[in-house]
Design a protein around this motif. Structure first.
Motif, PDB file in Angstrom:
ATOM      1  N   GLY A   1       0.812  -1.206   0.000  1.00  0.00           N
ATOM      2  CA  GLY A   1       0.000   0.000   0.000  1.00  0.00           C
ATOM      3  C   GLY A   1       0.845   1.255   0.000  1.00  0.00           C
ATOM      4  N   LYS A   2       0.315   2.309  -0.586  1.00  0.00           N
ATOM      5  CA  LYS A   2       1.044   3.568  -0.676  1.00  0.00           C
ATOM      6  C   LYS A   2       1.140   4.227   0.702  1.00  0.00           C
ATOM      7  N   ALA A   3       2.271   4.823   0.955  1.00  0.00           N
ATOM      8  CA  ALA A   3       2.440   5.614   2.166  1.00  0.00           C
ATOM      9  C   ALA A   3       2.027   7.052   1.894  1.00  0.00           C
ATOM     10  N   PRO A   4       1.599   7.786   2.929  1.00  0.00           N
ATOM     11  CA  PRO A   4       1.290   9.203   2.739  1.00  0.00           C
ATOM     12  C   PRO A   4       2.515   9.970   2.245  1.00  0.00           C
ATOM     13  N   ALA A   5       2.290  11.130   1.697  1.00  0.00           N
ATOM     14  CA  ALA A   5       3.346  11.902   1.068  1.00  0.00           C
ATOM     15  C   ALA A   5       4.467  12.251   2.043  1.00  0.00           C
ATOM     16  N   ARG A   6       5.702  12.348   1.515  1.00  0.00           N
ATOM     17  CA  ARG A   6       6.855  12.696   2.327  1.00  0.00           C
ATOM     18  C   ARG A   6       6.988  14.211   2.449  1.00  0.00           C
ATOM     19  N   GLY A   7       7.888  14.620   3.346  1.00  0.00           N
ATOM     20  CA  GLY A   7       8.191  16.036   3.501  1.00  0.00           C
ATOM     21  C   GLY A   7       7.176  16.818   4.307  1.00  0.00           C
ATOM     22  N   THR A   8       6.378  16.131   5.119  1.00  0.00           N
ATOM     23  CA  THR A   8       5.303  16.821   5.846  1.00  0.00           C
ATOM     24  C   THR A   8       5.839  17.803   6.878  1.00  0.00           C
ATOM     25  N   TRP A   9       6.993  17.521   7.459  1.00  0.00           N
ATOM     26  CA  TRP A   9       7.513  18.401   8.512  1.00  0.00           C
ATOM     27  C   TRP A   9       7.822  19.791   7.973  1.00  0.00           C
ATOM     28  N   ARG A  10       8.080  19.896   6.653  1.00  0.00           N
ATOM     29  CA  ARG A  10       8.391  21.206   6.083  1.00  0.00           C
ATOM     30  C   ARG A  10       7.155  22.088   5.963  1.00  0.00           C
ATOM     31  N   GLN A  11       5.977  21.508   6.148  1.00  0.00           N
ATOM     32  CA  GLN A  11       4.742  22.295   6.092  1.00  0.00           C
ATOM     33  C   GLN A  11       4.267  22.736   7.464  1.00  0.00           C
ATOM     34  N   LEU A  12       4.937  22.287   8.530  1.00  0.00           N
ATOM     35  CA  LEU A  12       4.500  22.645   9.870  1.00  0.00           C
ATOM     36  C   LEU A  12       4.662  24.145  10.104  1.00  0.00           C
ATOM     37  N   PRO A  13       3.672  24.783  10.728  1.00  0.00           N
ATOM     38  CA  PRO A  13       3.852  26.185  11.127  1.00  0.00           C
ATOM     39  C   PRO A  13       5.055  26.318  12.037  1.00  0.00           C
ATOM     40  N   LEU A  14       5.780  27.416  11.923  1.00  0.00           N
ATOM     41  CA  LEU A  14       7.012  27.602  12.686  1.00  0.00           C
ATOM     42  C   LEU A  14       6.796  27.489  14.193  1.00  0.00           C
ATOM     43  N   PRO A  15       5.726  28.072  14.784  1.00  0.00           N
ATOM     44  CA  PRO A  15       5.511  27.898  16.233  1.00  0.00           C
ATOM     45  C   PRO A  15       5.342  26.439  16.643  1.00  0.00           C
ATOM     46  N   VAL A  16       4.635  25.664  15.783  1.00  0.00           N
ATOM     47  CA  VAL A  16       4.451  24.245  16.086  1.00  0.00           C
ATOM     48  C   VAL A  16       5.789  23.525  16.044  1.00  0.00           C
ATOM     49  N   LEU A  17       6.620  23.870  15.077  1.00  0.00           N
ATOM     50  CA  LEU A  17       7.923  23.236  14.952  1.00  0.00           C
ATOM     51  C   LEU A  17       8.826  23.590  16.136  1.00  0.00           C
ATOM     52  N   VAL A  18       8.805  24.867  16.544  1.00  0.00           N
ATOM     53  CA  VAL A  18       9.653  25.314  17.651  1.00  0.00           C
ATOM     54  C   VAL A  18       9.233  24.656  18.959  1.00  0.00           C
ATOM     55  N   LEU A  19       7.923  24.569  19.205  1.00  0.00           N
ATOM     56  CA  LEU A  19       7.438  23.953  20.436  1.00  0.00           C
ATOM     57  C   LEU A  19       7.481  22.431  20.371  1.00  0.00           C
ATOM     58  N   GLY A  20       7.364  21.897  19.163  1.00  0.00           N
ATOM     59  CA  GLY A  20       7.299  20.447  19.025  1.00  0.00           C
ATOM     60  C   GLY A  20       8.612  19.748  19.305  1.00  0.00           C
ATOM     61  N   VAL A  21       9.730  20.372  18.953  1.00  0.00           N
ATOM     62  CA  VAL A  21      11.028  19.731  19.154  1.00  0.00           C
ATOM     63  C   VAL A  21      11.300  19.451  20.635  1.00  0.00           C
ATOM     64  N   PRO A  22      11.180  20.449  21.541  1.00  0.00           N
ATOM     65  CA  PRO A  22      11.391  20.131  22.967  1.00  0.00           C
ATOM     66  C   PRO A  22      10.331  19.189  23.528  1.00  0.00           C
ATOM     67  N   ALA A  23       9.099  19.276  22.991  1.00  0.00           N
ATOM     68  CA  ALA A  23       8.046  18.366  23.466  1.00  0.00           C
ATOM     69  C   ALA A  23       8.385  16.920  23.118  1.00  0.00           C
ATOM     70  N   VAL A  24       8.876  16.692  21.908  1.00  0.00           N
ATOM     71  CA  VAL A  24       9.267  15.350  21.495  1.00  0.00           C
ATOM     72  C   VAL A  24      10.465  14.870  22.309  1.00  0.00           C
ATOM     73  N   ALA A  25      11.387  15.786  22.600  1.00  0.00           N
ATOM     74  CA  ALA A  25      12.540  15.424  23.421  1.00  0.00           C
ATOM     75  C   ALA A  25      12.098  15.015  24.824  1.00  0.00           C
ATOM     76  N   ALA A  26      11.131  15.747  25.392  1.00  0.00           N
ATOM     77  CA  ALA A  26      10.621  15.400  26.721  1.00  0.00           C
ATOM     78  C   ALA A  26       9.932  14.045  26.703  1.00  0.00           C
ATOM     79  N   LEU A  27       9.169  13.779  25.640  1.00  0.00           N
ATOM     80  CA  LEU A  27       8.524  12.478  25.510  1.00  0.00           C
ATOM     81  C   LEU A  27       9.559  11.370  25.390  1.00  0.00           C
ATOM     82  N   GLY A  28      10.630  11.656  24.654  1.00  0.00           N
ATOM     83  CA  GLY A  28      11.686  10.665  24.512  1.00  0.00           C
ATOM     84  C   GLY A  28      12.351  10.337  25.832  1.00  0.00           C
TER      85      GLY A  28
END
Length: 483
Positions: free
Chosen positions: A427-454
């Motif tokens: 089956g086909k996977a969803p399109a690549r490169g999705t992180w480049r479409q994230l709004p900048l605030p989401v990207l800035v806040l998401g990186v430390p959030a993912v690190a905390a989850l890790g």
């Protein structure tokens, strides 16, 4: 609970890999969720399926125990008078004189037997439990148990927890618990947040599948709608499973310590007992002695069990109680209540049998909120909190998770390429490169959030990094081929 589109535009298999067009917007969040949900579902779903099926089997352990060990667990006839514990223990010791007396568990109900637990060095952390008819003091049999669990329950517990592979096998269940809430939450957001013009904008469309749909849309409807109904149960099983997992459980313990959310400890030392000296081992060694399974504890007078249980009953401990003899001459008896019927009762007292008085009392009402939630969560996860109702609910969740997983793979197969697009067999996977479409605030806040989850969920962080590495490698290979 995937929500990818039903059809995709044909593209040249020899051309560059399909990617998200540039530009940041809130739609990038949804696109990223689609891709994460897809890959997590494909690679983690086998772990979820195994956990669901083994958990389903464990749900029926009370019935399995009754089927296999009914002669030991149940009495033939309910009598008018209960024989004193001392006589029951004496009968058990006469039949099984080996080992030392570790504890006694009073019958949960009028048709149940008393459990006399013996520690034997050759059994390690396991014990020999002798079952005695409380009305006649007749020994009904014995089993090798593990913290009160019968051999069948122990086997199924190990199967669900580590597939009988020891600590290495525990990785599977922790991966499943770590990703379960992520997959459930992502699918829930995707299903509810579909475009307003579609049928699912209504509550009925969210909660029920569209029976008129065909193909992948029909499968997706059953997959997603069932996931909505299961969501709360899946979140509960994920959270409670992580509390006693290998790595995330350690992190959870650190949080409990920082928040002072541990259950209060019972001080079992007698009031007039001398303070332990470093030469005698100190408090730390005394604490470990309380959990010693090697059979080194001194033998006790069975008559003291009668005094201990009578004193605990006067202190308000009803229902089933576990009586544990003192670990040394300076300690009292420990009597712990285990009433899983709501409202629950888990009081614990220390008893001085010579004075027939309670020297220390830890009440369930005194537990911190986090300690209460942890205890209730574990009991609910094991299916013992509300009796048969708890079992039925867990069985339905396990069956539902199994169906959702199967439907997810069916969607993957239904989205396989057509004759015009043979770029991949699956089956086909969803399109690549999705992180480049994230709004900048989401990207800035998401990186430390993912690190905390890790940090909080180490295996989630490791597998997420592995997904990212594989995704980048696949993208690089496709670019090289295209060039």
């Amino acid at each position: 609970m995937s929500s990818t589109t039903d059809t995709t535009k044909p593209r040249d298999p020899s051309g560059p890999p399909e990617e998200i067009p540039p530009g940041r917007s809130r739609h990038g969040v949804r696109a990223l969720l689609v891709r994460l949900h897809f890959y997590a579902g494909v690679f983690v779903a086998p772990f979820l399926l195994v956990a669901a099926l083994t958990g389903l089997a464990y749900t029926f352990t009370p019935q399995i125990d009754q089927l296999l060990y009914g002669d030991q667990l149940r009495v033939e006839e309910v009598g008018d008078r209960v024989v004193p514990l001392s006589e029951q223990i004496a009968a058990a010791r006469a039949a099984h004189p080996g080992g030392t007396l570790a504890s006694v568990v009073t019958p949960p109900g009028p048709k149940d037997t008393t459990r006399v637990v013996l520690s034997l060095p050759e059994l390690g952390e396991k014990q020999r439990t002798v079952f005695v008819d409380p009305y006649t003091a007749q020994v009904k049999g014995e089993l090798t148990t593990w913290f009160g669990s019968t051999p069948a329950t122990t086997w199924l517990d190990d199967l669900h927890r580590n597939l009988h592979l020891g600590d290495f096998g525990r990785l599977y269940s922790e991966i499943a618990a770590s990703w379960l809430w992520v997959i459930a939450a992502g699918g829930l957001v995707l299903w509810i947040g579909r475009s307003r013009g579609r049928r699912a904008a209504s509550a009925r469309g969210v909660l029920l599948p569209d029976r008129k749909a065909r193909g992948v849309r029909r499968t997706r409807g059953f997959h997603a709608a069932t996931g909505v109904w299961l969501a709360l149960g899946l979140f509960f099983l994920s959270a409670t499973g992580l509390t006693w997992s290998q790595y995330a459980g350690e992190r959870f313990g650190q949080v409990l310590d920082a928040a002072k959310g541990r259950a209060p400890e019972l001080d079992a030392r007698l009031p007039d007992a001398p303070a332990p000296t470093p030469e005698a081992g100190g408090d730390e060694d005394a604490a470990h002695a309380g959990h010693d399974m090697s059979g080194r504890a001194p033998e006790v007078d069975p008559a003291d069990f009668d005094t201990a249980v009578e004193t605990a009953r006067k202190a308000g401990l009803g229902g089933t109680v576990t009586l544990t003899p003192p670990v040394d001459a300076a300690s009292g008896w420990v009597v712990a209540q285990s009433d899983n019927v709501w409202p629950v009762h888990y009081d614990v007292v220390a008893v001085d049998t010579e004075q027939a008085e309670v020297t220390s009392h830890v009440r369930w009402a005194d537990y911190p909120v986090l300690a209460k939630l942890t205890k209730l969560g574990v009991q609910g996860h094991m299916g013992v909190l509300f009796g048969i109702a708890n079992q039925i609910l867990l069985a339905l969740i396990a069956l539902g998770l199994t169906l959702v997983t199967v439907w997810g793979y069916r969607m993957w197969w239904q989205r396989r390429p057509t004759r015009d697009d043979r770029s991949t067999r699956l089956g086909k996977a969803p399109a690549r490169g999705t992180w480049r479409q994230l709004p900048l605030p989401v990207l800035v806040l998401g990186v430390p959030a993912v690190a905390a989850l890790g940090w909080a969920l180490p295996l989630l962080g490791v597998t997420l990094a592995a997904f990212l590495a594989v995704d980048m490698a696949v993208g690089l290979v496709r670019r090289l081929r295209a060039s």
